[in-house]
Design an enzyme around this catalytic site. Sequence first.
Site, PDB file in Angstrom:
ATOM      1  N   CYS A 113       0.825  -1.220   0.000  1.00 32.45           N
ATOM      2  CA  CYS A 113       0.000   0.000   0.000  1.00 32.45           C
ATOM      3  C   CYS A 113       0.857   1.267   0.000  1.00 32.45           C
ATOM      4  O   CYS A 113       0.334   2.357  -0.228  1.00 32.45           O
ATOM      5  CB  CYS A 113      -0.953   0.014   1.182  1.00 32.45           C
ATOM      6  SG  CYS A 113      -2.141  -1.327   1.121  1.00 32.45           S
ATOM      7  N   HIS A 253      -2.829   7.624   2.124  1.00 31.77           N
ATOM      8  CA  HIS A 253      -3.292   6.321   1.638  1.00 31.77           C
ATOM      9  C   HIS A 253      -4.695   6.089   2.193  1.00 31.77           C
ATOM     10  O   HIS A 253      -4.953   6.304   3.383  1.00 31.77           O
ATOM     11  CB  HIS A 253      -2.332   5.231   2.110  1.00 31.77           C
ATOM     12  CG  HIS A 253      -2.868   3.857   1.938  1.00 31.77           C
ATOM     13  ND1 HIS A 253      -3.407   3.413   0.752  1.00 31.77           N
ATOM     14  CD2 HIS A 253      -2.974   2.820   2.818  1.00 31.77           C
ATOM     15  CE1 HIS A 253      -3.821   2.171   0.911  1.00 31.77           C
ATOM     16  NE2 HIS A 253      -3.572   1.786   2.145  1.00 31.77           N
ATOM     17  N   ASN A 283     -10.145   0.411   0.012  1.00 31.29           N
ATOM     18  CA  ASN A 283      -8.686   0.466   0.029  1.00 31.29           C
ATOM     19  C   ASN A 283      -8.168  -0.182  -1.256  1.00 31.29           C
ATOM     20  O   ASN A 283      -8.274  -1.395  -1.431  1.00 31.29           O
ATOM     21  CB  ASN A 283      -8.179  -0.280   1.268  1.00 31.29           C
ATOM     22  CG  ASN A 283      -6.664  -0.286   1.385  1.00 31.29           C
ATOM     23  OD1 ASN A 283      -5.952   0.088   0.454  1.00 31.29           O
ATOM     24  ND2 ASN A 283      -6.169  -0.709   2.532  1.00 31.29           N
TER      25      ASN A 283
HETATM   26  O1  UT7 Z   1      -3.695  -0.631   3.547  1.00 32.01           O
HETATM   27  C1  UT7 Z   1      -2.680  -1.283   4.213  1.00 32.01           C
HETATM   28  C2  UT7 Z   1      -2.733  -1.039   5.633  1.00 32.01           C
HETATM   29  N1  UT7 Z   1      -3.954  -1.579   6.221  1.00 32.01           N
HETATM   30  C3  UT7 Z   1      -4.568  -0.872   7.130  1.00 32.01           C
HETATM   31  O2  UT7 Z   1      -4.189   0.250   7.338  1.00 32.01           O
HETATM   32  C4  UT7 Z   1      -5.691  -1.493   7.905  1.00 32.01           C
HETATM   33  C5  UT7 Z   1      -5.502  -1.087   9.334  1.00 32.01           C
HETATM   34  N2  UT7 Z   1      -6.513  -1.593  10.252  1.00 32.01           N
HETATM   35  C6  UT7 Z   1      -7.780  -1.161  10.232  1.00 32.01           C
HETATM   36  O3  UT7 Z   1      -8.192  -0.366   9.421  1.00 32.01           O
HETATM   37  C7  UT7 Z   1      -8.671  -1.657  11.360  1.00 32.01           C
HETATM   38  O4  UT7 Z   1      -7.880  -2.246  12.339  1.00 32.01           O
HETATM   39  C8  UT7 Z   1      -9.768  -2.638  10.895  1.00 32.01           C
HETATM   40  C9  UT7 Z   1     -10.807  -1.920  10.044  1.00 32.01           C
HETATM   41  C10 UT7 Z   1      -9.139  -3.764  10.089  1.00 32.01           C
HETATM   42  C11 UT7 Z   1     -10.490  -3.244  12.099  1.00 32.01           C
HETATM   43  O5  UT7 Z   1     -11.042  -2.209  12.899  1.00 32.01           O
HETATM   44  P1  UT7 Z   1     -10.784  -2.157  14.479  1.00 32.01           P
HETATM   45  O6  UT7 Z   1     -11.606  -1.080  15.000  1.00 32.01           O
HETATM   46  O7  UT7 Z   1      -9.282  -2.075  14.677  1.00 32.01           O
HETATM   47  O8  UT7 Z   1     -11.333  -3.538  14.953  1.00 32.01           O
HETATM   48  P2  UT7 Z   1     -10.572  -4.757  15.670  1.00 32.01           P
HETATM   49  O9  UT7 Z   1      -9.634  -5.406  14.720  1.00 32.01           O
HETATM   50  O10 UT7 Z   1     -10.018  -4.279  16.969  1.00 32.01           O
HETATM   51  O11 UT7 Z   1     -11.779  -5.710  15.945  1.00 32.01           O
HETATM   52  C12 UT7 Z   1     -12.857  -5.348  16.788  1.00 32.01           C
HETATM   53  C13 UT7 Z   1     -13.917  -6.424  16.670  1.00 32.01           C
HETATM   54  C14 UT7 Z   1     -13.356  -7.826  16.763  1.00 32.01           C
HETATM   55  O12 UT7 Z   1     -14.288  -8.614  17.465  1.00 32.01           O
HETATM   56  P3  UT7 Z   1     -14.071  -8.937  19.022  1.00 32.01           P
HETATM   57  O13 UT7 Z   1     -12.740  -9.653  19.093  1.00 32.01           O
HETATM   58  O14 UT7 Z   1     -14.062  -7.616  19.718  1.00 32.01           O
HETATM   59  O15 UT7 Z   1     -15.236  -9.801  19.340  1.00 32.01           O
HETATM   60  C15 UT7 Z   1     -13.310  -8.299  15.337  1.00 32.01           C
HETATM   61  O16 UT7 Z   1     -13.411  -9.687  15.213  1.00 32.01           O
HETATM   62  O17 UT7 Z   1     -14.534  -6.322  15.360  1.00 32.01           O
HETATM   63  C16 UT7 Z   1     -14.530  -7.622  14.755  1.00 32.01           C
HETATM   64  N3  UT7 Z   1     -14.523  -7.487  13.313  1.00 32.01           N
HETATM   65  C17 UT7 Z   1     -15.649  -7.331  12.599  1.00 32.01           C
HETATM   66  N4  UT7 Z   1     -16.933  -7.267  12.961  1.00 32.01           N
HETATM   67  C18 UT7 Z   1     -17.848  -7.108  11.983  1.00 32.01           C
HETATM   68  C19 UT7 Z   1     -13.454  -7.455  12.471  1.00 32.01           C
HETATM   69  N5  UT7 Z   1     -13.884  -7.308  11.198  1.00 32.01           N
HETATM   70  C20 UT7 Z   1     -15.231  -7.237  11.259  1.00 32.01           C
HETATM   71  C21 UT7 Z   1     -16.239  -7.069  10.285  1.00 32.01           C
HETATM   72  N6  UT7 Z   1     -17.524  -7.004  10.693  1.00 32.01           N
HETATM   73  N7  UT7 Z   1     -15.974  -6.948   8.966  1.00 32.01           N
END
Ligand code: UT7
Length: 336
Positions: A113, A253, A283
């Site tokens: 990315c 990005h 993205n």
């Molecule tokens: O482009 C290259 C670089 N990539 C990035 O910059 C991506 C960076 N990361 C992010 O943008 C975020 O971390 C995400 C969008 C991927 C995730 O958001 P978050 O607020 O950091 O959520 P999290 O990973 O802390 O997960 C929170 C909860 C988890 O459930 P539990 O463990 O709290 O029960 C995940 O399993 O959200 C859950 N979860 C989802 N729930 C519904 C993760 N993906 C999803 C989903 N729908 N699609």
Amino acid sequence: MTRHATITGVGSYLPPRLVPNAWFEDKVDTTDAWIRERTGIRARHFVEDGVLTSDLAVEAARRALATAGIEAEQLDLIVCATVTGDTPFPATAVWVQRKLGLSCPAFDVNAACAGFSYALASASAMVEAGIADTVLLLGAEVFSRILDFTDRSTCVLFGDGAGAAIVRASERPGIEGTVLGADGSAAEVLIMPGGGSREPASPATVAAGRHRIFMPNGREVFKRAVTEMASACRQVLEKNGHAPEDVDVLIPHQANERIMRAVAERLRIPEERAVLDVAEVGNTSAASIPIALDRAWRAGRIRPGDLVLFTSFGAGLTWGATSMRWTMPAPEEVAG
Ligand code: UT7
């Protein structure tokens, strides 16, 4: 006389098929509301079967050539940032060269990315060194082909698309400089593990889904993205004699609106100066900055003389920031 490099044309292309968040609701345990709240994404574009990364790149290239007012034959180098190229080799830039009917040098840049930052630095340095005069710089991705549609933590995030910029030698300074960074100690936090010499493609790697994207700790990627992009921006601004408040347009990005807002906040750049264009694009990895750049320029958000700051972050981990003084005329003064 010092040779400078600047951007003289921009273009982008998104495939027509728009896939809303709701499409994922019966594939994985997710909701439109979760995706919107956590990322700002409402929809993304996916290619139809048979459409290749180079096809998107060629469309974006044609649009960029039109805004630059030049013919493809004037290009003397093609640089394409991608991790989802047509083939592992040869480079997607070579497929683009063939489709444009050219014979100039062509190569790809793999910095995930952050690919656009690395490719922009390469293109502008080659122009400044006199190796090339007129470069087609591309970011192009077909991420839909490497998504795991059973993994909710990644499949909802990415989209397909291509962006292009024409980088040319100029007497006036345009691109001022770039700061790049990488941290291979975190290589596993965002990875497609299969298909290389580490895990050559085999029935077992295919069955295990090793040719798809893995992001086991999205939250860690989020934190590093904010820290590294803000730091790279500060460094490149300082190196070129600017303060964050001098920035007219910030183009980060486009991974997640929350990441982009956090970067702007850390730099104390007012949010309205940041281009947040993830809502209907998703993205698009290395394509995200040139797509956002083209769309912001066409919307009249970037004017001649503006200080524009690009910043990126991706797998590797890799990151970068570039500052430039915008030299392209406003869209109403450009034929393309
Ligand atoms: O482009 C290259 C670089 N990539 C990035 O910059 C991506 C960076 N990361 C992010 O943008 C975020 O971390 C995400 C969008 C991927 C995730 O958001 P978050 O607020 O950091 O959520 P999290 O990973 O802390 O997960 C929170 C909860 C988890 O459930 P539990 O463990 O709290 O029960 C995940 O399993 O959200 C859950 N979860 C989802 N729930 C519904 C993760 N993906 C999803 C989903 N729908 N699609």
